[in-house]
Write a protein that holds these residues in place. Structure first.
Motif, PDB file in Angstrom:
ATOM      1  N   ALA A  18     -34.870  -5.300 -30.792  1.00  0.00           N
ATOM      2  CA  ALA A  18     -36.024  -4.492 -31.183  1.00  0.00           C
ATOM      3  C   ALA A  18     -37.188  -5.343 -31.670  1.00  0.00           C
ATOM      4  N   GLY A  19     -37.009  -6.648 -31.735  1.00  0.00           N
ATOM      5  CA  GLY A  19     -38.057  -7.519 -32.255  1.00  0.00           C
ATOM      6  C   GLY A  19     -37.950  -7.682 -33.754  1.00  0.00           C
ATOM      7  N   ARG A  20     -38.671  -8.681 -34.276  1.00  0.00           N
ATOM      8  CA  ARG A  20     -38.714  -8.958 -35.717  1.00  0.00           C
ATOM      9  C   ARG A  20     -37.316  -9.187 -36.312  1.00  0.00           C
ATOM     10  N   ALA A  21     -36.405  -9.761 -35.492  1.00  0.00           N
ATOM     11  CA  ALA A  21     -35.032 -10.083 -35.909  1.00  0.00           C
ATOM     12  C   ALA A  21     -34.187  -8.834 -36.191  1.00  0.00           C
ATOM     13  N   THR A  22     -34.511  -7.747 -35.514  1.00  0.00           N
ATOM     14  CA  THR A  22     -33.752  -6.505 -35.676  1.00  0.00           C
ATOM     15  C   THR A  22     -33.225  -6.035 -34.318  1.00  0.00           C
ATOM     16  N   GLY A  23     -32.331  -5.074 -34.388  1.00  0.00           N
ATOM     17  CA  GLY A  23     -31.801  -4.448 -33.186  1.00  0.00           C
ATOM     18  C   GLY A  23     -31.348  -3.033 -33.501  1.00  0.00           C
ATOM     19  N   PHE A  24     -31.097  -2.272 -32.455  1.00  0.00           N
ATOM     20  CA  PHE A  24     -30.567  -0.921 -32.606  1.00  0.00           C
ATOM     21  C   PHE A  24     -29.194  -0.853 -31.961  1.00  0.00           C
ATOM     22  N   GLU A  25     -28.205  -0.423 -32.730  1.00  0.00           N
ATOM     23  CA  GLU A  25     -26.881  -0.152 -32.180  1.00  0.00           C
ATOM     24  C   GLU A  25     -26.866   1.286 -31.659  1.00  0.00           C
ATOM     25  N   VAL A  26     -26.088   1.528 -30.623  1.00  0.00           N
ATOM     26  CA  VAL A  26     -25.919   2.881 -30.091  1.00  0.00           C
ATOM     27  C   VAL A  26     -24.440   3.231 -30.212  1.00  0.00           C
ATOM     28  N   TRP A  27     -24.184   4.389 -30.783  1.00  0.00           N
ATOM     29  CA  TRP A  27     -22.822   4.843 -31.046  1.00  0.00           C
ATOM     30  C   TRP A  27     -22.567   6.204 -30.413  1.00  0.00           C
ATOM     31  N   LYS A  28     -21.371   6.386 -29.869  1.00  0.00           N
ATOM     32  CA  LYS A  28     -20.907   7.724 -29.508  1.00  0.00           C
ATOM     33  C   LYS A  28     -20.219   8.242 -30.764  1.00  0.00           C
ATOM     34  N   GLY A  29     -20.698   9.371 -31.253  1.00  0.00           N
ATOM     35  CA  GLY A  29     -20.216   9.868 -32.544  1.00  0.00           C
ATOM     36  C   GLY A  29     -21.093   9.295 -33.642  1.00  0.00           C
ATOM     37  N   GLU A  30     -20.515   9.095 -34.817  1.00  0.00           N
ATOM     38  CA  GLU A  30     -21.282   8.589 -35.953  1.00  0.00           C
ATOM     39  C   GLU A  30     -21.256   7.065 -35.999  1.00  0.00           C
ATOM     40  N   ALA A  31     -22.343   6.492 -36.519  1.00  0.00           N
ATOM     41  CA  ALA A  31     -22.412   5.041 -36.690  1.00  0.00           C
ATOM     42  C   ALA A  31     -21.279   4.594 -37.605  1.00  0.00           C
ATOM     43  N   SER A  32     -20.652   3.509 -37.286  1.00  0.00           N
ATOM     44  CA  SER A  32     -19.526   2.886 -37.992  1.00  0.00           C
ATOM     45  C   SER A  32     -18.183   3.530 -37.688  1.00  0.00           C
TER      46      SER A  32
END
Length: 187
Positions: A116-130
């Motif tokens: 995502a830039g600026r040393a970040t990213g987006f994780e994508v999850w099926k269901g809830e994150a974690s």
């Protein structure tokens, strides 16, 4: 003699007609033909990304995210992949891949999150994150969705995180975004 001659002609004419009728009655059709046609169609659905309320979206807005949210991995937003108008489909596979101009996080583009830039990213999850299933940018696993009737909805979540091999010290302030394409294959 005339009478016999006329009677003989009438008898011959009737006999010829009977033979002709019997010959046609005996001759039957020995075969018939038919051609069967169809168009084989791939099953399909209409798919769209929806927010948690079920409204169609093309951008999942996180609003302001603080560095502490990144450190704690506490900012996630729910969304859905909704299938409707399905015809000839019993299931579909869903795979998250980098969208146009996007990639995976990390210096070798081998992170689980979408850069995502600026040393970040987006994780994508099926269901809830974690607690759900991570759809890693690097390994691109597929998820099978069962479609009963003409509709199905898959609950998903996106979580903003620090990019692979980066620390909070590497993160700078400003806008970030990551294009993600969901590849759908109908079965």
């Amino acid at each position: 003699m005339k009478t016999n001659w006329n009677s003989t002609l009438i008898a011959l004419a009737i006999s010829a007609g009977l033979v002709s009728v019997n010959a046609n009655a005996i001759t039957g059709t020995t075969s018939v033909q038919a051609t069967f046609t169809s168009t084989i169609e791939a099953g399909t659905c209409t798919a769209q990304i929806q927010n948690a309320s079920g409204q169609a979206i093309s951008t999942l807005a996180f609003g302001d995210v603080f560095k502490s949210d990144l450190v704690n991995q506490s900012r996630s937003e729910p969304f859905k992949v909704a299938f409707s108008g399905c015809a000839g489909v019993k299931s579909a596979t869903l795979q998250a891949t980098p969208g146009a101009g996007g990639g995976c996080s990390g210096p070798s583009s081998d992170g689980d999150s979408f850069s995502a830039g600026r040393a970040t990213g987006f994780e994508v999850w099926k269901g809830e994150a974690s607690s759900g299933t991570l759809l890693s940018c690097m390994t691109k696993p597929t998820q099978t969705v069962t479609i009963s009737g003409a509709t199905a909805t898959v609950d998903m979540a996106a979580r903003i995180v620090i990019a692979k091999t980066k620390t909070i010290a590497d993160v700078s302030t400003g806008n970030v975004s990551a294009p993600v394409t969901f590849v759908v294959t109908y079965q």
